[in-house]
Design a protein around this motif. Sequence first.
Motif, PDB file in Angstrom:
ATOM      1  N   THR A 122      10.311  42.715 -25.969  1.00 54.61           N
ATOM      2  CA  THR A 122       9.233  41.798 -26.330  1.00 54.61           C
ATOM      3  C   THR A 122       8.416  41.493 -25.083  1.00 54.61           C
ATOM      4  O   THR A 122       8.980  41.139 -24.039  1.00 54.61           O
ATOM      5  N   LEU A 123       7.114  41.636 -25.197  1.00 53.71           N
ATOM      6  CA  LEU A 123       6.224  41.364 -24.075  1.00 53.71           C
ATOM      7  C   LEU A 123       5.347  40.164 -24.410  1.00 53.71           C
ATOM      8  O   LEU A 123       4.574  40.184 -25.362  1.00 53.71           O
ATOM      9  N   ARG A 124       5.550  39.089 -23.634  1.00 58.55           N
ATOM     10  CA  ARG A 124       4.673  37.918 -23.768  1.00 58.55           C
ATOM     11  C   ARG A 124       3.659  37.988 -22.632  1.00 58.55           C
ATOM     12  O   ARG A 124       4.023  38.041 -21.452  1.00 58.55           O
ATOM     13  N   VAL A 125       2.396  38.000 -22.993  1.00 52.63           N
ATOM     14  CA  VAL A 125       1.352  38.225 -22.005  1.00 52.63           C
ATOM     15  C   VAL A 125       0.395  37.042 -21.945  1.00 52.63           C
ATOM     16  O   VAL A 125       0.338  36.203 -22.852  1.00 52.63           O
ATOM     17  N   ALA A 126      -0.348  37.010 -20.868  1.00 52.66           N
ATOM     18  CA  ALA A 126      -1.387  35.989 -20.685  1.00 52.66           C
ATOM     19  C   ALA A 126      -2.729  36.700 -20.538  1.00 52.66           C
ATOM     20  O   ALA A 126      -2.844  37.643 -19.749  1.00 52.66           O
ATOM     21  N   ILE A 148      -0.615  45.704 -32.843  1.00 50.96           N
ATOM     22  CA  ILE A 148      -0.716  44.698 -31.782  1.00 50.96           C
ATOM     23  C   ILE A 148      -2.072  44.004 -31.909  1.00 50.96           C
ATOM     24  O   ILE A 148      -3.112  44.658 -32.035  1.00 50.96           O
ATOM     25  N   VAL A 149      -2.013  42.681 -31.875  1.00 54.69           N
ATOM     26  CA  VAL A 149      -3.242  41.896 -31.987  1.00 54.69           C
ATOM     27  C   VAL A 149      -3.391  41.036 -30.734  1.00 54.69           C
ATOM     28  O   VAL A 149      -2.469  40.288 -30.377  1.00 54.69           O
ATOM     29  N   VAL A 150      -4.529  41.149 -30.063  1.00 57.37           N
ATOM     30  CA  VAL A 150      -4.813  40.335 -28.885  1.00 57.37           C
ATOM     31  C   VAL A 150      -5.795  39.243 -29.299  1.00 57.37           C
ATOM     32  O   VAL A 150      -6.870  39.527 -29.830  1.00 57.37           O
ATOM     33  N   GLN A 151      -5.395  37.961 -29.099  1.00 58.25           N
ATOM     34  CA  GLN A 151      -6.233  36.830 -29.478  1.00 58.25           C
ATOM     35  C   GLN A 151      -6.706  36.148 -28.201  1.00 58.25           C
ATOM     36  O   GLN A 151      -5.909  35.610 -27.446  1.00 58.25           O
ATOM     37  N   ALA A 152      -8.002  36.205 -27.942  1.00 57.68           N
ATOM     38  CA  ALA A 152      -8.579  35.542 -26.772  1.00 57.68           C
ATOM     39  C   ALA A 152      -9.668  34.601 -27.272  1.00 57.68           C
ATOM     40  O   ALA A 152     -10.794  35.017 -27.554  1.00 57.68           O
ATOM     41  N   GLY A 153      -9.346  33.301 -27.402  1.00 57.57           N
ATOM     42  CA  GLY A 153     -10.281  32.343 -27.983  1.00 57.57           C
ATOM     43  C   GLY A 153     -10.546  32.710 -29.440  1.00 57.57           C
ATOM     44  O   GLY A 153      -9.634  32.895 -30.231  1.00 57.57           O
ATOM     45  N   VAL A 154     -11.825  32.828 -29.800  1.00 56.60           N
ATOM     46  CA  VAL A 154     -12.174  33.192 -31.166  1.00 56.60           C
ATOM     47  C   VAL A 154     -12.206  34.697 -31.344  1.00 56.60           C
ATOM     48  O   VAL A 154     -12.372  35.205 -32.454  1.00 56.60           O
ATOM     49  N   ARG A 155     -12.068  35.401 -30.249  1.00 53.64           N
ATOM     50  CA  ARG A 155     -12.152  36.853 -30.321  1.00 53.64           C
ATOM     51  C   ARG A 155     -10.774  37.439 -30.643  1.00 53.64           C
ATOM     52  O   ARG A 155      -9.791  37.139 -30.010  1.00 53.64           O
ATOM     53  N   ARG A 156     -10.724  38.276 -31.637  1.00 51.64           N
ATOM     54  CA  ARG A 156      -9.483  38.894 -32.088  1.00 51.64           C
ATOM     55  C   ARG A 156      -9.633  40.419 -31.995  1.00 51.64           C
ATOM     56  O   ARG A 156     -10.529  41.000 -32.581  1.00 51.64           O
ATOM     57  N   PHE A 161       1.047  34.707 -24.999  1.00 52.46           N
ATOM     58  CA  PHE A 161       1.422  34.907 -26.395  1.00 52.46           C
ATOM     59  C   PHE A 161       2.156  36.243 -26.503  1.00 52.46           C
ATOM     60  O   PHE A 161       2.093  37.096 -25.607  1.00 52.46           O
ATOM     61  N   GLU A 162       2.867  36.424 -27.624  1.00 52.31           N
ATOM     62  CA  GLU A 162       3.608  37.664 -27.818  1.00 52.31           C
ATOM     63  C   GLU A 162       2.641  38.782 -28.183  1.00 52.31           C
ATOM     64  O   GLU A 162       1.928  38.708 -29.179  1.00 52.31           O
ATOM     65  N   LEU A 163       2.674  39.828 -27.373  1.00 56.55           N
ATOM     66  CA  LEU A 163       1.774  40.950 -27.610  1.00 56.55           C
ATOM     67  C   LEU A 163       2.502  42.127 -28.260  1.00 56.55           C
ATOM     68  O   LEU A 163       2.000  42.719 -29.211  1.00 56.55           O
ATOM     69  N   ILE A 202      -1.976  48.945 -16.302  1.00 57.42           N
ATOM     70  CA  ILE A 202      -1.707  48.725 -17.728  1.00 57.42           C
ATOM     71  C   ILE A 202      -2.371  47.432 -18.183  1.00 57.42           C
ATOM     72  O   ILE A 202      -2.973  47.354 -19.261  1.00 57.42           O
ATOM     73  N   GLY A 203      -2.266  46.393 -17.350  1.00 58.47           N
ATOM     74  CA  GLY A 203      -2.876  45.113 -17.712  1.00 58.47           C
ATOM     75  C   GLY A 203      -4.379  45.204 -17.855  1.00 58.47           C
ATOM     76  O   GLY A 203      -4.972  44.612 -18.774  1.00 58.47           O
ATOM     77  N   ASN A 204      -5.035  45.951 -16.994  1.00 59.16           N
ATOM     78  CA  ASN A 204      -6.490  46.089 -17.057  1.00 59.16           C
ATOM     79  C   ASN A 204      -6.923  46.806 -18.328  1.00 59.16           C
ATOM     80  O   ASN A 204      -7.964  46.495 -18.910  1.00 59.16           O
ATOM     81  N   ILE A 205      -6.119  47.779 -18.761  1.00 61.86           N
ATOM     82  CA  ILE A 205      -6.467  48.501 -19.986  1.00 61.86           C
ATOM     83  C   ILE A 205      -6.517  47.552 -21.177  1.00 61.86           C
ATOM     84  O   ILE A 205      -7.410  47.611 -22.027  1.00 61.86           O
ATOM     85  N   PHE A 206      -5.527  46.626 -21.224  1.00 61.09           N
ATOM     86  CA  PHE A 206      -5.433  45.738 -22.389  1.00 61.09           C
ATOM     87  C   PHE A 206      -5.932  44.324 -22.104  1.00 61.09           C
ATOM     88  O   PHE A 206      -5.692  43.413 -22.899  1.00 61.09           O
ATOM     89  N   ARG A 207      -6.631  44.161 -20.955  1.00 57.64           N
ATOM     90  CA  ARG A 207      -7.194  42.851 -20.620  1.00 57.64           C
ATOM     91  C   ARG A 207      -6.099  41.781 -20.553  1.00 57.64           C
ATOM     92  O   ARG A 207      -6.187  40.715 -21.133  1.00 57.64           O
ATOM     93  N   ILE A 208      -5.034  42.097 -19.791  1.00 61.71           N
ATOM     94  CA  ILE A 208      -3.884  41.204 -19.696  1.00 61.71           C
ATOM     95  C   ILE A 208      -3.640  40.856 -18.233  1.00 61.71           C
ATOM     96  O   ILE A 208      -3.738  41.712 -17.354  1.00 61.71           O
ATOM     97  N   ASP A 209      -3.320  39.578 -17.985  1.00 63.93           N
ATOM     98  CA  ASP A 209      -2.940  39.142 -16.648  1.00 63.93           C
ATOM     99  C   ASP A 209      -1.440  39.392 -16.473  1.00 63.93           C
ATOM    100  O   ASP A 209      -0.605  38.567 -16.853  1.00 63.93           O
TER     101      ASP A 209
END
Length: 571
Positions: free
Chosen positions: A164-168, A245-253, A176-178, A103-110
């Motif tokens: 609530t899922l807080r992911v890295a 759901i919004v994933v924020q990684a640096g400037v990439r949203r 952050f809250e995903l 699941i983490g790999n699908i959404f680029r989550i550690d």
Amino acid sequence: MRRAWIFPVFSVFLTIFAAASVLAAPREELALDRNPDFFPDILLQAKHDADLNAFIVERLRTLLKNNSVSDPFNSEILGMSSVSHEILRDKLDADTKQLLVGIGNIFRIDMKRSRFNYAIDGIRYRIGRIVPQVCPLKGPAGYEASADLSFYDIEVSSKEVVITLRVAPLSGEAPFELVRARIVNPKVVVKKDAALSFSSKIEVKTEEKLKFHQKDSTFADLRDFLKYNPDAVDLTYDDIVIPPIVVQAGVRRTEIESTKLKAFLLTQGESIKRALLRFFADRLTEDLGDAFLNLILQTPVRNDLWISSSIYSGYQVKRIEAVDGVQTAMHISGDFCSPQEYTTEGAACSSHQFDPGQVRRISERDYAESRLIVDAELLNGDFNLIASVSEHYLNRLLAKTVELKFWDESLAAAGLTLGPMKTFLTLDRYGTEGTLYIDAIYRLPRYLQPFAGLEEIRFPLVFRVSIYIVNENVKGEDIPVFVVRVNGAETSRATLEKGIPEFDYQSRLGTSLLKRRIVKLIQRDAGKLIGTEVLRITMPELKGMGLSQAVFYSDGHGRALGKLKVQAELK
């Protein structure tokens, strides 16, 4: 309804169940009412065996239902409960790790640095059957009990669970809250033939309310069941609500459509359910089970109960003690009110009740001898439950029945009314009978009044009586009835003429000119009571409690013993 991955709800609910499981002497001697902890109105002593343990739970539920009190094993807990934990740990099995990492790999989550938080709103639970195995212990601060608990036919539901899922991010940035997903009306059902079991040690303190403290618990059996019997648990819900759901990684949203996540979860429902079962099964053996058990046990429980009937009876637990590692003794005080008094004042009606006083004082030696009889009966006999009831308590009950005119009809049949000393009972000899004293007034036949110089005569009557409870069929239901039956008379001529000075029971017969003839009339008419039930109290609120099977007798030390061999009616 569709299946959901909501086992977090289930694991939380299980801890609630543990809390729900875990109720002739010299006159100078100490009076009963001055030391109720030592001379309780009622001493309920039990020998713990399989039948008794299951019986107590069954009958407790019956008693609460009869008296419109909420069943602690079929109830609702309002408000929010929450728990937070890490998603991955080294001890997780390979299947669970692979699923979550996927699941983490699908959404680029550690996933290793991510956390779940569950907020549960309004827990509703129902347990069809509880089978406890109890071992009472003498704890340093009070009564303790170690219990193995098995629950059958379980259903748990909630108004809503917010996850609530807080992911890295895999990039190593801050979590952050995903996801903040809402599961609407989730329900957990365990198959009826499946047993959920765990062990716990609970300390009970008897104060203004009963306070429970969890000292030790073992969830190993429950953990193994959840890990290796996932098909015995069914998880359903009405809907899953997931906002964008919004994933924020640096400037990439990156925005993830919630419908896609929801669709993915639905396709993976069975796999996720099995993974979560395993995960939370392991968590039960750590802080999760004990944490929620402690949270629930922090709420004090009422130690009193009023039972409505033709007489309202109030009972309050004063003390609980472990006798020998097998037996538990509960010290209970009792009060009585009329239905009208209770309706007007509630439990406060007992604060100003008439106490007839004690015609005899019971010594500490008498009470100790009575306890030895109870211990021996439980240790060596077939009975596993004994109620030891004080003579003084029974006489307070008689006083209330006199006040409510329960005696008028039976005494009128013998031409009698009650004098100012009313009636009382003594339990001063061992056997199935007690001694009933009646301060009687007898109205002479009109033709004798001029010769006797009196219209009525006061004198004491003495009867041998038995006390028991029978079932009476009322509209197809067996309703218990408390009965006092007259078996024989012990009223001698000397008693009728001289009274009973030691009890202040007076007689006016000695002044009559026709006392011999009057004695014969009294003995004849009083004899009409022999073989009759002079007192009957119907107790519909105690139906289904098995009281008619009890054997009642006097211990000869001022207490009535009701012995019962209880057997569970397991379904």
